[in-house]
Motif scaffolding. Structure first.
Motif, PDB file in Angstrom:
ATOM      1  N   PRO A  24       0.797  -1.230   0.000  1.00  0.00           N
ATOM      2  CA  PRO A  24       0.000   0.000   0.000  1.00  0.00           C
ATOM      3  C   PRO A  24       0.833   1.285   0.000  1.00  0.00           C
ATOM      4  O   PRO A  24       0.536   2.217  -0.756  1.00  0.00           O
ATOM      5  N   ALA A  25       1.885   1.329   0.824  1.00  0.00           N
ATOM      6  CA  ALA A  25       2.711   2.531   0.878  1.00  0.00           C
ATOM      7  C   ALA A  25       3.490   2.720  -0.425  1.00  0.00           C
ATOM      8  O   ALA A  25       3.558   3.834  -0.973  1.00  0.00           O
ATOM      9  N   GLY A  26       4.082   1.636  -0.940  1.00  0.00           N
ATOM     10  CA  GLY A  26       4.784   1.721  -2.210  1.00  0.00           C
ATOM     11  C   GLY A  26       3.851   2.115  -3.336  1.00  0.00           C
ATOM     12  O   GLY A  26       4.214   2.892  -4.231  1.00  0.00           O
ATOM     13  N   ASN A  27       2.639   1.601  -3.304  1.00  0.00           N
ATOM     14  CA  ASN A  27       1.630   1.909  -4.307  1.00  0.00           C
ATOM     15  C   ASN A  27       1.276   3.390  -4.275  1.00  0.00           C
ATOM     16  O   ASN A  27       1.196   4.056  -5.325  1.00  0.00           O
ATOM     17  N   LEU A  28       1.073   3.928  -3.092  1.00  0.00           N
ATOM     18  CA  LEU A  28       0.757   5.353  -2.944  1.00  0.00           C
ATOM     19  C   LEU A  28       1.923   6.227  -3.413  1.00  0.00           C
ATOM     20  O   LEU A  28       1.714   7.265  -4.049  1.00  0.00           O
ATOM     21  N   PHE A  29       3.134   5.802  -3.115  1.00  0.00           N
ATOM     22  CA  PHE A  29       4.316   6.562  -3.511  1.00  0.00           C
ATOM     23  C   PHE A  29       4.413   6.664  -5.026  1.00  0.00           C
ATOM     24  O   PHE A  29       4.666   7.751  -5.572  1.00  0.00           O
ATOM     25  N   LEU A  30       4.192   5.555  -5.712  1.00  0.00           N
ATOM     26  CA  LEU A  30       4.263   5.566  -7.176  1.00  0.00           C
ATOM     27  C   LEU A  30       3.069   6.296  -7.787  1.00  0.00           C
ATOM     28  O   LEU A  30       3.210   6.974  -8.811  1.00  0.00           O
ATOM     29  N   ALA A  31       1.892   6.171  -7.172  1.00  0.00           N
ATOM     30  CA  ALA A  31       0.732   6.904  -7.666  1.00  0.00           C
ATOM     31  C   ALA A  31       0.970   8.407  -7.563  1.00  0.00           C
ATOM     32  O   ALA A  31       0.616   9.170  -8.475  1.00  0.00           O
ATOM     33  N   ALA A  32       1.593   8.838  -6.469  1.00  0.00           N
ATOM     34  CA  ALA A  32       1.913  10.262  -6.305  1.00  0.00           C
ATOM     35  C   ALA A  32       2.903  10.719  -7.371  1.00  0.00           C
ATOM     36  O   ALA A  32       2.787  11.826  -7.916  1.00  0.00           O
ATOM     37  N   LYS A  33       3.884   9.884  -7.675  1.00  0.00           N
ATOM     38  CA  LYS A  33       4.847  10.222  -8.731  1.00  0.00           C
ATOM     39  C   LYS A  33       4.145  10.340 -10.081  1.00  0.00           C
ATOM     40  O   LYS A  33       4.451  11.245 -10.878  1.00  0.00           O
ATOM     41  N   TYR A  34       3.219   9.440 -10.346  1.00  0.00           N
ATOM     42  CA  TYR A  34       2.491   9.499 -11.611  1.00  0.00           C
ATOM     43  C   TYR A  34       1.665  10.779 -11.701  1.00  0.00           C
ATOM     44  O   TYR A  34       1.651  11.450 -12.743  1.00  0.00           O
ATOM     45  N   LEU A  35       1.002  11.154 -10.614  1.00  0.00           N
ATOM     46  CA  LEU A  35       0.233  12.397 -10.601  1.00  0.00           C
ATOM     47  C   LEU A  35       1.152  13.597 -10.821  1.00  0.00           C
ATOM     48  O   LEU A  35       0.801  14.536 -11.539  1.00  0.00           O
ATOM     49  N   SER A  36       2.335  13.549 -10.222  1.00  0.00           N
ATOM     50  CA  SER A  36       3.314  14.622 -10.413  1.00  0.00           C
ATOM     51  C   SER A  36       3.748  14.708 -11.868  1.00  0.00           C
ATOM     52  O   SER A  36       3.867  15.804 -12.439  1.00  0.00           O
ATOM     53  N   ASN A  37       3.982  13.559 -12.493  1.00  0.00           N
ATOM     54  CA  ASN A  37       4.364  13.531 -13.916  1.00  0.00           C
ATOM     55  C   ASN A  37       3.261  14.094 -14.797  1.00  0.00           C
ATOM     56  O   ASN A  37       3.515  14.854 -15.746  1.00  0.00           O
ATOM     57  N   LEU A  38       2.017  13.712 -14.495  1.00  0.00           N
ATOM     58  CA  LEU A  38       0.880  14.199 -15.281  1.00  0.00           C
ATOM     59  C   LEU A  38       0.725  15.712 -15.142  1.00  0.00           C
ATOM     60  O   LEU A  38       0.445  16.409 -16.117  1.00  0.00           O
ATOM     61  N   HIS A  39       0.915  16.203 -13.935  1.00  0.00           N
ATOM     62  CA  HIS A  39       0.807  17.646 -13.698  1.00  0.00           C
ATOM     63  C   HIS A  39       1.911  18.416 -14.414  1.00  0.00           C
ATOM     64  O   HIS A  39       1.705  19.519 -14.914  1.00  0.00           O
ATOM     65  N   ALA A  40       3.106  17.810 -14.480  1.00  0.00           N
ATOM     66  CA  ALA A  40       4.257  18.476 -15.093  1.00  0.00           C
ATOM     67  C   ALA A  40       4.039  18.773 -16.574  1.00  0.00           C
ATOM     68  O   ALA A  40       4.674  19.664 -17.141  1.00  0.00           O
ATOM     69  N   LYS A  41       3.113  18.039 -17.205  1.00  0.00           N
ATOM     70  CA  LYS A  41       2.854  18.264 -18.632  1.00  0.00           C
ATOM     71  C   LYS A  41       2.239  19.633 -18.884  1.00  0.00           C
ATOM     72  O   LYS A  41       2.402  20.210 -19.965  1.00  0.00           O
ATOM     73  N   GLU A  42       1.514  20.151 -17.895  1.00  0.00           N
ATOM     74  CA  GLU A  42       0.913  21.487 -18.019  1.00  0.00           C
ATOM     75  C   GLU A  42       1.572  22.460 -17.048  1.00  0.00           C
ATOM     76  O   GLU A  42       1.783  23.619 -17.368  1.00  0.00           O
ATOM     77  N   GLY A  43       1.873  21.974 -15.835  1.00  0.00           N
ATOM     78  CA  GLY A  43       2.513  22.824 -14.833  1.00  0.00           C
ATOM     79  C   GLY A  43       1.548  23.847 -14.250  1.00  0.00           C
ATOM     80  O   GLY A  43       0.336  23.784 -14.466  1.00  0.00           O
ATOM     81  N   GLY A  44       2.089  24.777 -13.509  1.00  0.00           N
ATOM     82  CA  GLY A  44       1.262  25.828 -12.931  1.00  0.00           C
ATOM     83  C   GLY A  44       0.575  25.387 -11.648  1.00  0.00           C
ATOM     84  O   GLY A  44       0.932  24.395 -11.018  1.00  0.00           O
ATOM     85  N   ALA A  45      -0.432  26.155 -11.276  1.00  0.00           N
ATOM     86  CA  ALA A  45      -1.148  25.898 -10.023  1.00  0.00           C
ATOM     87  C   ALA A  45      -2.101  24.711 -10.164  1.00  0.00           C
ATOM     88  O   ALA A  45      -2.526  24.361 -11.268  1.00  0.00           O
ATOM     89  N   TRP A  46      -2.440  24.145  -9.018  1.00  0.00           N
ATOM     90  CA  TRP A  46      -3.395  23.038  -8.991  1.00  0.00           C
ATOM     91  C   TRP A  46      -4.810  23.609  -8.912  1.00  0.00           C
ATOM     92  O   TRP A  46      -5.501  23.480  -7.901  1.00  0.00           O
ATOM     93  N   THR A  47      -5.241  24.218  -9.990  1.00  0.00           N
ATOM     94  CA  THR A  47      -6.600  24.756 -10.057  1.00  0.00           C
ATOM     95  C   THR A  47      -7.587  23.604 -10.219  1.00  0.00           C
ATOM     96  O   THR A  47      -7.211  22.466 -10.478  1.00  0.00           O
ATOM     97  N   ASP A  48      -8.876  23.917 -10.081  1.00  0.00           N
ATOM     98  CA  ASP A  48      -9.899  22.877 -10.273  1.00  0.00           C
ATOM     99  C   ASP A  48      -9.805  22.271 -11.672  1.00  0.00           C
ATOM    100  O   ASP A  48      -9.975  21.056 -11.844  1.00  0.00           O
TER     101      ASP A  48
END
Length: 311
Positions: free
Chosen positions: A245-269
């Motif tokens: 579970p912890a390893g899974n959450l860690f990698l899921a967070a990395k994936y979300l970070s990668n997805l966000h990096a494609k647009e960048g900026g603030a975490w708006t709605d």
């Protein structure tokens, strides 16, 4: 850059020494070692120290910050044996080449330190019972069952969620929101499906098998850990990691970070919806996933920051 501006006010070496090395250059408390397998902050490389100072979040507990230092040090290949970079088992002698990627070292260290957190498990029996309710059109009972599990799961792993999200600079409620969508539901037959697909020669289909609470595909796990292909031993190590579970959450967070990096900026709605949708994939199903995610945000924020959880 914010960090560069803040450096103007950082402590100097003389001041650090006068204060007994109890504070880092940015004035924040120096993290303690979780155990003997974690290098002392002042013995680690400058890159590792700087990375930790940039990740530092005062809202985290002391224990969470200590674990974050352990994970950051592992990411930079910093261990007590050889501060200049060596896998901890190399013992005496010159540093040897570390066979694992930086992301894998960090993920395994994260999973190791959060192993004591034990949340509820969605078993095959739970999945079968849930499927029966759905199949017999008892939707209210199915929804109540899975919702109760989701709430208990997030409550149990709340600190782990915050720690993983902070490491990868993702809002913790966004990671929690993905967990709320993913945990529970179908029976966890991931490993059996993976083996069956490999045995029948369906290699590419096997690589698409999802593992762990947040349903991370094996192919995606390889990418997140920095691999294109691995040997059989490492493959099963990765599956073990993603099922944790912890390893899974860690990698899921990395994936979300990668997805966000494609647009960048603030975490708006708008950005949160885009990232959540992309986490699921593309097309109409993913769009509906994004809508469900946004609708669940008030519930998720209550679970993360509120005082009560329904039982």
């Amino acid at each position: 850059m914010q960090v560069e501006w803040e450096k103007k006010f950082w402590l100097g070496d003389d001041e650090i020494e006068r204060l007994g090395y109890e504070f880092m250059y940015n004035g924040r408390p120096t993290p303690k070692r979780v155990d003997e397998e974690v290098i002392d902050f002042w013995d680690a490389s400058w890159a590792a120290q700087l990375d930790f100072m940039e990740k530092y979040d005062p809202s985290l507990s002391d224990k969470s910050l200590e674990i974050m230092w352990a994970v950051t040090a592992a990411y930079h290949n910093q261990y007590p044996t050889h501060p200049d970079g060596c896998y901890i088992t190399c013992a005496e002698g010159p540093p040897v080449k570390e066979p694992r990627s930086a992301a894998q070292r960090a993920a395994e260290e994260f999973a190791r330190h959060w192993a004591k957190v034990k949340g509820p498990e969605w078993t095959n029996a739970d999945g079968a019972k849930y499927a029966y309710y759905v199949w017999t059109k008892q939707k209210d009972r199915a929804l109540k069952m899975v919702t109760k599990f989701k709430e208990k799961w997030i409550a149990a792993y709340k600190d782990v969620i915050s720690a993983a999200a902070t490491f990868w600079s993702v809002p913790d409620w966004v990671l929690a929101g993905i967990a709320y969508q993913e945990v529970g539901g179908s029976p966890p037959l991931d490993r059996a499906a993976f083996v069956a697909r490999l045995s029948s020669g369906q290699i590419e289909k096997a690589r698409l098998t999802s593992f762990g609470p947040l349903s991370i595909q094996y192919r995606l796990a390889l990418d997140l850990l920095g691999y294109k292909s691995v040997n059989e031993t490492l493959a099963w190590e990765i599956i073990d990691l993603v099922e944790n579970p912890a390893g899974n959450l860690f990698l899921a967070a990395k994936y979300l970070s990668n997805l966000h990096a494609k647009e960048g900026g603030a975490w708006t709605d708008v950005e949160v919806r885009r990232v959540a949708t992309a986490y699921n994939g593309s097309g109409s199903d993913a769009q509906r996933y994004g809508s469900r995610f946004m609708n669940s945000v008030p519930i998720v924020k209550h679970l993360m920051y509120g005082s009560t959880v329904s039982v």
